[in-house]
Design an enzyme around this catalytic site. Structure first.
Site, PDB file in Angstrom:
ATOM      1  N   GLU A 178       1.957  -3.865  -5.965  1.00  0.00           N
ATOM      2  CA  GLU A 178       0.639  -4.945  -5.965  1.00  0.00           C
ATOM      3  C   GLU A 178      -0.364  -4.120  -6.469  1.00  0.00           C
ATOM      4  O   GLU A 178      -0.957  -2.881  -6.278  1.00  0.00           O
ATOM      5  CB  GLU A 178       0.314  -5.372  -4.319  1.00  0.00           C
ATOM      6  CG  GLU A 178      -0.591  -6.447  -4.635  1.00  0.00           C
ATOM      7  CD  GLU A 178      -0.668  -6.999  -2.968  1.00  0.00           C
ATOM      8  OE1 GLU A 178      -1.707  -7.626  -2.802  1.00  0.00           O
ATOM      9  OE2 GLU A 178      -0.010  -6.543  -2.168  1.00  0.00           O
ATOM     10  N   CYS A 204       0.723  -1.150  -0.074  1.00  0.00           N
ATOM     11  CA  CYS A 204      -0.192   0.135  -0.027  1.00  0.00           C
ATOM     12  C   CYS A 204       0.702   1.232   0.049  1.00  0.00           C
ATOM     13  O   CYS A 204       2.050   1.204   0.570  1.00  0.00           O
ATOM     14  CB  CYS A 204      -0.861   0.095   1.231  1.00  0.00           C
ATOM     15  SG  CYS A 204      -2.312  -1.143   1.190  1.00  0.00           S
TER      16      CYS A 204
END
Length: 529
Positions: free
Chosen positions: A407, A373
């Site tokens: 990601e 994140c």
């Protein structure tokens, strides 16, 4: 048709949207009405209704706008002189369907063919949804991308006089790389993607159980698996972090008692949260923390980076996750931060190190992700800090001797930031290579793999960037990387804009990074319950 709920008669058929006039007393969740916003009437869906001081307030989502613009409005902003759209009746549940009309024995679910990917892990496909006001999110749904098909030799884009460009030969590019569909990609809203993913996978119609969620997190990394978290209503009105007062964008699971507070006060150093100014002031008089509770691994004239182990500083990292969830819609929050490292960027002054942004990273990623994140706090956005965070994550990958990639899915602003960074980095690598080849310091040819090795970017990210910028061509039986006039002009415009504003571009200086890749035992890479 007889009017229901005391409202006026509604028109519509089962196959069309049911419309009709409404009153304050007949409005309910799911109704779409026109709302006054910024001097215009915009269609919005009512997501929640509350009564404050005896008056109804409505939490609305504006159609074709990002969820960060959702807000509570009073009844006076609703335009009930126009027809509203009534919500569709709920479809019967599977249980009721079985009891009334059992499915024939021959009815079976379609089998997954060999090589077909699961909807949650397949490649991104082109999706069309236009929104001039706010960029939407990109997510990973749909079937696998088709193999690249080379443009015809001698086509308009390959004619010698079509644009003045600098060509760099790429001798070996395999033909089974994904096609550059990302270049025509209009970003899709995460709500639609979540609904499509749930609809296409009957096994996950119900929310994940805790055991299923833990298994997803063990293999997923950035806590983005649970789609039920996406549709939550924003619960905090305002937060105060240091000298800044902000309005949150999304829901974050702070204690339920905090929803009644007009302002939630967050300590900018320890990230503890309080629902009253009195308790916050008392805490600040006692708090001695002046920087994130980790090792300072980088410092230059403007910023410092700290590395925090989620296992050693659980409380602080959990508070950071709560704060970041206010500005990241796709992030599903869990308090299990043990498998992650947090790299926090701060600015320094005489009062301490103030948090600017951070990215989290799995201690050991099976997929090779270098970011789980990433967030730049709203008060520091559009100042170059986002690119600096991304550049730092790739600098760590270079020090590890690995190729990295964030990601997926990325948030909307995250995707824009990464695309800008990738484009700038690939262009700089090609310009440096051209300069060295002219000076006789290297070959005139460069491959996609070499670009990836120099920038620590994966081959797929390099290919997608080249395709987005229309820099990958096919000529005389081989692929060619072309530095087009459009790319060079865009780079010159960016430099002129920075110079006009008197801005100095922030860069990561590798020599200032005092860090070695940490080594963890098996127990420290997992949850410790």
């Amino acid at each position: 048709m007889a009017p229901r709920d005391g409202s006026q008669e509604r028109t519509g058929t089962p196959d069309t949207v049911e419309k009709g006039m409404a009153t304050i007393n007949t409005l309910r969740i799911g109704v779409k009405a026109f709302v006054e916003k910024d001097g215009e009437k915009r269609k919005a869906e009512i997501l929640s209704i509350q009564r404050k001081k005896g008056e109804p307030n409505y939490y609305v989502h504006y159609e074709e706008f990002n969820k960060r613009l959702d807000e509570w409005i009073p009844a006076s902003r609703l335009d009930l002189s126009q027809e509203v759209e009534w919500p569709q009746p709920e479809a019967p549940t599977k249980k009721s369907q079985k009891s009334t009309a059992p499915a024939p024995k021959s009815a079976t679910l379609p089998k997954q063919t060999a090589g077909q990917k699961h909807p949650r892990t397949s490649n991104t496909v082109a999706t069309s949804r236009k929104n001039s006001e706010s960029p939407e999110l990109s997510t990973t749904t749909g079937n696998a991308a088709k193999p690249a098909r080379s443009p015809l030799v001698g086509g308009k884009e390959n004619r010698p006089g079509s644009d003045r460009s600098i060509s760099v030969i790429a001798p070996e590019i395999t033909t089974d790389t994904p096609k550059g569909e990302d270049s025509e990609l209009d970003l899709v809203d995460i709500q639609d993607a979540a609904a499509a993913a749930k609809a296409s996978n009957p096994q996950h119609q119900a929310p994940y159980s805790r055991e299923e969620e833990i298994e997803k997190l063990r293999t997923g990394g950035s806590m983005t698996q649970n789609q039920t978290e996406i549709s939550r209503v924003r619960n905090l009105g305002h937060i105060q972090l240091g000298a800044f007062e902000m309005e949150p964008w999304y829901f974050s699971p702070y204690p339920s008692t905090f929803t009644a507070a007009e302002t939630v006060y967050i300590c900018e150093f320890c990230l503890s949260y309080f629902d009253s100014n009195q308790t916050f002031t008392r805490h600040r008089a006692k708090c001695t923390l002046l920087h994130p509770p980790g090792n300072e691994i980088y410092r230059d004239s403007s910023v410092s980076f700290f590395e925090i182990d989620g296992r050693r500083q659980r409380r602080w990292c959990r508070n950071l996750c709560l704060l970041s969830k206010l500005f990241l819609d796709h992030k599903t929050l869990y308090y299990d931060v043990d498998p992650f490292l947090f790299y926090c960027m701060t600015t320094r002054d005489e009062h301490g190190c103030h948090l600017v942004g951070y990215f989290s990273k799995e201690k050991e990623s099976a997929e090779g992700y270098n970011v789980a994140c990433i967030l730049t706090l709203p008060q520091y956005q559009r100042k170059g800090y986002g690119k600096l965070l991304i550049a730092f994550s790739y600098e760590l990958s270079k020090r590890e001797g690995k190729l990295g990639s964030p990601e997926k899915p990325l948030s909307d602003l995250g995707l824009l930031g990464y695309r800008a960074y990738w484009a700038e980095t690939v262009t700089d690598v090609l310009l440096d290579h051209e300069k060295n080849s002219k000076d006789g310091k290297g070959s005139s040819e460069i491959s996609v793999e070499e670009i990836g090795a120099l920038s620590a970017m994966t081959t797929n990210d390099v290919l997608h960037t080249l395709q987005n910028l229309n820099m990958l061509r096919y000529s005389k039986g081989q692929h060619v990387i072309v530095l087009t006039e459009a790319v060079l002009e865009a780079k010159e415009k960016a430099k002129a804009k920075e110079k006009a504003k008197g801005l100095t571009k922030r860069r990561i200086e590798p020599a200032r990074l005092m860090w070695k890749p940490p080594v963890f035992t098996a127990s420290s890479r997992t949850w410790n319950w």
